[in-house]
Design a protein around this motif. Structure first.
Motif, PDB file in Angstrom:
ATOM      1  N   LEU A 184       0.832  -1.203   0.000  1.00  0.00           N
ATOM      2  CA  LEU A 184       0.000   0.000   0.000  1.00  0.00           C
ATOM      3  C   LEU A 184       0.866   1.252   0.000  1.00  0.00           C
ATOM      4  N   ALA A 185       2.000   1.179   0.653  1.00  0.00           N
ATOM      5  CA  ALA A 185       2.894   2.338   0.678  1.00  0.00           C
ATOM      6  C   ALA A 185       3.427   2.672  -0.710  1.00  0.00           C
ATOM      7  N   ARG A 186       3.464   1.679  -1.594  1.00  0.00           N
ATOM      8  CA  ARG A 186       3.927   1.929  -2.960  1.00  0.00           C
ATOM      9  C   ARG A 186       3.022   2.932  -3.667  1.00  0.00           C
ATOM     10  N   ALA A 187       1.708   2.871  -3.347  1.00  0.00           N
ATOM     11  CA  ALA A 187       0.786   3.810  -3.979  1.00  0.00           C
ATOM     12  C   ALA A 187       1.116   5.249  -3.619  1.00  0.00           C
ATOM     13  N   ASP A 188       1.674   5.469  -2.408  1.00  0.00           N
ATOM     14  CA  ASP A 188       2.013   6.823  -1.994  1.00  0.00           C
ATOM     15  C   ASP A 188       3.203   7.370  -2.774  1.00  0.00           C
ATOM     16  N   ARG A 189       3.926   6.505  -3.479  1.00  0.00           N
ATOM     17  CA  ARG A 189       5.071   6.939  -4.261  1.00  0.00           C
ATOM     18  C   ARG A 189       4.749   7.080  -5.738  1.00  0.00           C
ATOM     19  N   LEU A 190       3.482   6.908  -6.092  1.00  0.00           N
ATOM     20  CA  LEU A 190       3.092   7.116  -7.490  1.00  0.00           C
ATOM     21  C   LEU A 190       3.278   8.586  -7.869  1.00  0.00           C
ATOM     22  N   PRO A 191       3.558   8.869  -9.151  1.00  0.00           N
ATOM     23  CA  PRO A 191       3.692  10.270  -9.583  1.00  0.00           C
ATOM     24  C   PRO A 191       2.384  11.037  -9.391  1.00  0.00           C
ATOM     25  N   TRP A 192       2.508  12.328  -9.196  1.00  0.00           N
ATOM     26  CA  TRP A 192       1.328  13.188  -9.126  1.00  0.00           C
ATOM     27  C   TRP A 192       0.926  13.570 -10.542  1.00  0.00           C
ATOM     28  N   THR A 193      -0.356  13.658 -10.769  1.00  0.00           N
ATOM     29  CA  THR A 193      -0.835  13.966 -12.110  1.00  0.00           C
ATOM     30  C   THR A 193      -2.163  14.695 -12.003  1.00  0.00           C
ATOM     31  N   GLY A 194      -2.683  15.097 -13.136  1.00  0.00           N
ATOM     32  CA  GLY A 194      -3.986  15.755 -13.169  1.00  0.00           C
ATOM     33  C   GLY A 194      -5.060  14.801 -13.662  1.00  0.00           C
ATOM     34  N   PRO A 195      -6.315  15.220 -13.624  1.00  0.00           N
ATOM     35  CA  PRO A 195      -7.398  14.345 -14.082  1.00  0.00           C
ATOM     36  C   PRO A 195      -7.306  14.096 -15.590  1.00  0.00           C
ATOM     37  N   ALA A 196      -7.844  12.965 -16.009  1.00  0.00           N
ATOM     38  CA  ALA A 196      -7.831  12.613 -17.428  1.00  0.00           C
ATOM     39  C   ALA A 196      -8.835  13.465 -18.190  1.00  0.00           C
ATOM     40  N   ALA A 197      -8.548  13.672 -19.469  1.00  0.00           N
ATOM     41  CA  ALA A 197      -9.467  14.423 -20.333  1.00  0.00           C
ATOM     42  C   ALA A 197     -10.784  13.663 -20.464  1.00  0.00           C
ATOM     43  N   LYS A 198     -11.890  14.384 -20.385  1.00  0.00           N
ATOM     44  CA  LYS A 198     -13.215  13.765 -20.432  1.00  0.00           C
ATOM     45  C   LYS A 198     -13.638  13.577 -21.890  1.00  0.00           C
ATOM     46  N   ALA A 199     -13.115  12.551 -22.502  1.00  0.00           N
ATOM     47  CA  ALA A 199     -13.439  12.251 -23.888  1.00  0.00           C
ATOM     48  C   ALA A 199     -13.437  10.745 -24.076  1.00  0.00           C
ATOM     49  N   PRO A 200     -14.333  10.226 -24.924  1.00  0.00           N
ATOM     50  CA  PRO A 200     -14.338   8.774 -25.168  1.00  0.00           C
ATOM     51  C   PRO A 200     -12.984   8.309 -25.687  1.00  0.00           C
ATOM     52  N   PRO A 201     -12.535   7.137 -25.292  1.00  0.00           N
ATOM     53  CA  PRO A 201     -11.192   6.681 -25.682  1.00  0.00           C
ATOM     54  C   PRO A 201     -11.106   6.345 -27.169  1.00  0.00           C
ATOM     55  N   TYR A 365      -6.230 -14.523  -1.842  1.00  0.00           N
ATOM     56  CA  TYR A 365      -6.924 -13.876  -2.965  1.00  0.00           C
ATOM     57  C   TYR A 365      -7.750 -12.687  -2.473  1.00  0.00           C
ATOM     58  N   ASP A 366      -8.550 -12.890  -1.421  1.00  0.00           N
ATOM     59  CA  ASP A 366      -9.351 -11.782  -0.880  1.00  0.00           C
ATOM     60  C   ASP A 366      -8.455 -10.606  -0.507  1.00  0.00           C
ATOM     61  N   ARG A 367      -7.346 -10.896   0.145  1.00  0.00           N
ATOM     62  CA  ARG A 367      -6.460  -9.824   0.595  1.00  0.00           C
ATOM     63  C   ARG A 367      -5.810  -9.113  -0.594  1.00  0.00           C
ATOM     64  N   SER A 368      -5.490  -9.865  -1.639  1.00  0.00           N
ATOM     65  CA  SER A 368      -4.863  -9.223  -2.798  1.00  0.00           C
ATOM     66  C   SER A 368      -5.845  -8.300  -3.507  1.00  0.00           C
ATOM     67  N   LYS A 369      -7.125  -8.689  -3.600  1.00  0.00           N
ATOM     68  CA  LYS A 369      -8.120  -7.807  -4.222  1.00  0.00           C
ATOM     69  C   LYS A 369      -8.378  -6.590  -3.334  1.00  0.00           C
ATOM     70  N   TRP A 370      -8.396  -6.806  -2.026  1.00  0.00           N
ATOM     71  CA  TRP A 370      -8.555  -5.685  -1.087  1.00  0.00           C
ATOM     72  C   TRP A 370      -7.393  -4.715  -1.247  1.00  0.00           C
ATOM     73  N   ALA A 371      -6.165  -5.238  -1.263  1.00  0.00           N
ATOM     74  CA  ALA A 371      -4.986  -4.367  -1.334  1.00  0.00           C
ATOM     75  C   ALA A 371      -4.941  -3.587  -2.644  1.00  0.00           C
ATOM     76  N   SER A 372      -5.301  -4.227  -3.750  1.00  0.00           N
ATOM     77  CA  SER A 372      -5.263  -3.511  -5.030  1.00  0.00           C
ATOM     78  C   SER A 372      -6.299  -2.400  -5.046  1.00  0.00           C
TER      79      SER A 372
END
Length: 781
Positions: A184-201, A365-372
């Motif tokens: 979970l601490a790895r998520a705190d090291r993710l880069p900072w970014t802005g919201p995605a553009a609101k357009a269909p992919p 398995y339950d814990r891995s889905k919870w953690a993700s």
């Protein structure tokens, strides 16, 4: 990518000795058929008896590491940690194409299967003198961790090498909770970014396309919009990946046509590897190329521990979050699971309800889905647009019947139908794959649905719902307590093994995995108000209960695969009535001068028999002095309603209404056959047509010796075939009335249409004749 993030991925995810992972054949089916471990320690002798090869020598045939004479130290004594870890890693080679893994690489991440695990455990105990159970291997199959367990079992105390306390990150706490916290601490090291553009992919990266949900989602993404889809597939190269994807889609009855291939690009890679197994240039290129990421891939195994599942199920989604934040910000749509609520006694399972406590989740398995899911929620705080979608049990396709044969939900339904017993449960949160996939694809394409959480569980099935569906299908089942049902199922599997259900038995024998099933069946019904609002807003099919009608094709496929058992002749009749026919028979081509009669009981085992086969079972007897002085017994027989859809097999206006085929035996043991047909013609005597049966009778293996007609007496038709209908008394009175009405409605609709067809055909031919006369008159003029 930040340097700290890249370092963590490399240290904890890469092949420590740099040898890489060898491609191995897909032996999952073999594993499900062979591997049968109990909840405790599997006996080494049993494993050796069933797995005679594997692990006896290292790569290239060299003797196993051990003493000077090749013999293992007794019980692991005399090994040091690194030496034992290396010896264990060497034992992986025979199961992985001859190439060993590093001491910190999980055996399953390298491509091993359940049957490999059984052979691997046997090899460790036989060759190295260890005392490890199969459950130890499933919990965490890294050689270094297994070495620690082996040394601990030899000394009776946890083993620590000087200076290795930090490395042993998964040994403190229950089932690696410290490792969960570190991830979970790895998520705190993710880069900072802005919201995605609101357009269909326009270009979507999809993981898990070779899986059951992922394959259906791929097709729905192509149907829903115009986007091109890049599928991450674990393969040596693009050609091998295309072949693997095509085979997977075909297995789920999905197309792999030229049009599908035109809009799909296969990208060889691995969700469990750092940077998806891509080089730096390809990683950066992919980050610029795609504008949406859909995360479906996951390792689904209820016996493996969290340390064994984390690379695919936790680090993989975090890698996708890193990709989403690299270059232009991209929305990340992650398939989670209602397993995040699998805590005993949890009060509710709403889209915004608190998740279970991770220390109270029983399986890795339950814990891995919870953690993700928790890690990706933290990724939202870094500016990422993250959508979480939680299916429950994913049922078969309502039209094709395609299903996941090793899904717990499919396994339980199959066990209910095969063994005709049901455990008392609270709710089953299940929805068909076509509905889950279609809604998920719509979420990906509709920006107004991004950045929130959905429960894609449909309407839950309660115990009364399931009992009602099974009774309507002709399956009458007692309700047992959970432990009583589990014991009865395992006893039945021991007495009469069903290889296709062995995967479920393996789960129900495991003390840890069985807690997951308990939580699934005894937990509350999931709710999805946000999902319902989204579905209504975008004109999607509303969530419905995955009931008898939706399950029909899946049950058929499960039965074909040997998993389920549909109602048949051996089951108590669901509905029955009598039919008496009387008439005269005589030698073929001569006067019919012998009075004969049939006293029959017509029955069906379930409505499925009518809807799919249009067939009625027959038993009873025939009395005819020309055949035998005593009545002949109907050994087997059936009636097909409107055979060949009522189309005459020979030219003429006689349309078949009902076809009778009976096998009879007389008192002297001789066999006879009877074939008869009720036909409809364009005449006004419809009542007599519906009651008259033209029959042929002959000795077994010989041509017909008697022919003639027998007729249902006019006065007995209503008395026997309407008022005399008997429905299984085990059904409640309202369901008995419903069963009778369903039968009468279906039968009279079929016969009525059959009687109408000849008149319509005659009318059409008269119109054609009149048109021909007019055409000839024009020609004369």
């Amino acid at each position: 990518m930040s340097e700290s993030w890249k370092e963590m991925q490399t240290v904890n995810g890469a092949d420590a000795d740099g040898t890489g992972l060898a491609p191995v054949p897909d032996r999952r089916h073999e594993g499900e058929l062979l591997e049968r471990s109990g909840p405790g320690r599997t006996e080494v002798a049993d494993l050796l008896a069933r797995f005679g090869t594997g692990g006896g020598a290292g790569p290239g045939g060299e003797p196993p590491p051990g003493g000077a004479d090749g013999a293992p130290p007794e019980g692991g004594a005399g090994w040091d940690l690194e030496g034992l870890a290396a010896a264990i890693a060497a034992r992986t080679a025979p199961f992985l194409g001859g190439r060993r893994i590093g001491v910190d690489v999980d055996f399953f991440d390298a491509g091993a299967t359940s049957v490999d695990a059984a052979g691997f455990a046997a090899a460790l105990n036989r060759d190295l003198g260890l005392r490890l159970s199969l459950d130890d291997v499933f919990a965490d199959a890294r050689p270094r961790r297994l070495a620690r367990l082996g040394l601990a079992s030899a000394t009776g105390a946890p083993h620590r090498e000087p200076g290795d306390a930090a490395a042993d990150e998964d040994e403190s706490g229950d089932e690696g909770l410290d490792l969960v916290a570190a991830d979970l601490a790895r998520a705190d090291r993710l880069p900072w970014t802005g919201p995605a553009a609101k357009a269909p992919p326009r270009r979507i990266l999809l993981t898990g396309a070779t899986g059951f949900l992922g394959g259906h989602l791929l097709l729905d993404l192509l149907r829903r919009g115009d986007a091109h889809v890049v599928c991450l597939v674990r393969a040596a190269d693009a050609r091998a990946g295309e072949r693997r994807l095509g085979e997977a889609l075909a297995g789920f009855r999905l197309p792999w046509s030229a049009e599908v291939r035109r809009r799909v690009t296969v990208l060889p890679g691995d969700i469990a590897e750092p940077r998806l197994g891509l080089g730096d240039d390809r990683w950066e290129e992919l980050a610029r190329e795609v504008d949406s990421i859909v995360s479906v891939a996951a390792a689904v195994d209820f016996l493996r521990g969290y340390p064994s599942l984390r690379r695919a199920n936790v680090l993989g989604p975090l890698t996708l979050a890193e990709l989403a934040a690299t270059g232009p910000s991209k929305p990340l749509h992650h398939i989670s699971s209602v397993a995040v609520f699998n805590e005993a006694g949890i009060a509710s399972m709403g889209e915004d309800d608190p998740l279970a406590r991770v220390d109270r989740l029983a399986t890795g398995y339950d814990r891995s889905k919870w953690a993700s899911e928790v890690a990706l929620r933290r990724a939202r705080e870094h500016g990422l647009t993250v959508t979480l979608m939680r299916p429950g049990a994913i049922g078969g396709h309502t039209l094709t019947g395609a299903h996941n044969p090793t899904d717990i939900g499919s396994g339980l339904l199959s066990a209910f139908s095969r063994f005709r017993k049901v455990p008392a449960f609270r709710a089953v949160n299940a929805a068909p794959v076509d509905w889950v996939s279609r809604v998920a694809a719509a979420v990906v394409y509709e920006p107004d649905g991004w950045g929130t959480t959905y429960n894609l569980t449909g309407r839950p099935n309660t115990l009364p719902d399931v009992l009602h569906d099974m009774r309507l299908g002709g399956m009458h089942v007692p309700v047992l307590g959970w432990e009583e049902w589990r014991a009865a199922f395992l006893a039945a599997m021991e007495a009469d093994p069903v290889p296709e259900l062995e995967f479920l038995a393996r789960v129900l024998r495991n003390a840890t995995a069985v807690k997951l099933v308990e939580a699934t069946l005894l937990g509350p019904a999931a709710t999805g108000e946000r999902t319902e609002a989204f579905v209504a807003r975008h004109g999607l099919p509303e969530p419905v209960r995955y009931g008898a009608r939706a399950q029909l094709r899946t049950y058929e496929r499960l039965a074909e695969a040997g998993l389920a058992r549909l109602p048949g002749r051996d089951d108590p009749p669901y509905l029955s009535f009598h039919e008496t026919l009387e008439g005269t028979l005589g030698p073929a081509g001569r006067v019919t001068d012998t009075v004969c009669s049939l006293s029959l009981t017509l029955s069906i085992a379930g409505m499925h028999q009518l809807v799919r086969e249009r067939r009625v079972d027959v038993r009873g007897e025939m009395t005819c002095a020309r055949l035998h002085p005593e009545p002949l017994t109907v050994e087997s027989g059936d009636i097909v309603v409107r055979p060949e859809d009522g189309i005459p097999l020979r030219h003429g206006l006689r349309h078949p209404l009902l076809r009778y085929r009976l096998s009879l035996r007389d008192a002297d043991g001789r066999g006879w056959w009877l074939e008869g047909v009720k036909t409809a013609r364009a005449r006004r005597d419809l009542w007599r047509q519906a009651r008259t049966l033209a029959v042929e009778v002959g000795r077994e293996g010989e041509p017909a010796s008697l022919t003639g007609e027998v007729v249902v007496p006019a006065g007995g038709y209503v008395r026997e075939q309407i008022d005399g209908i008997e429905v299984d008394p085990a059904l409640p009175p309202p369901e008995q009335r419903l069963a009778k009405l369903m039968w009468l409605g279906w039968f009279f609709a079929q016969v009525g249409w059959g009687l109408l067809e000849p008149g319509l055909r005659a009318g059409a031919e008269l119109l054609d004749l009149r048109r021909d006369v007019k055409d000839r008159r024009r020609e004369i003029r």
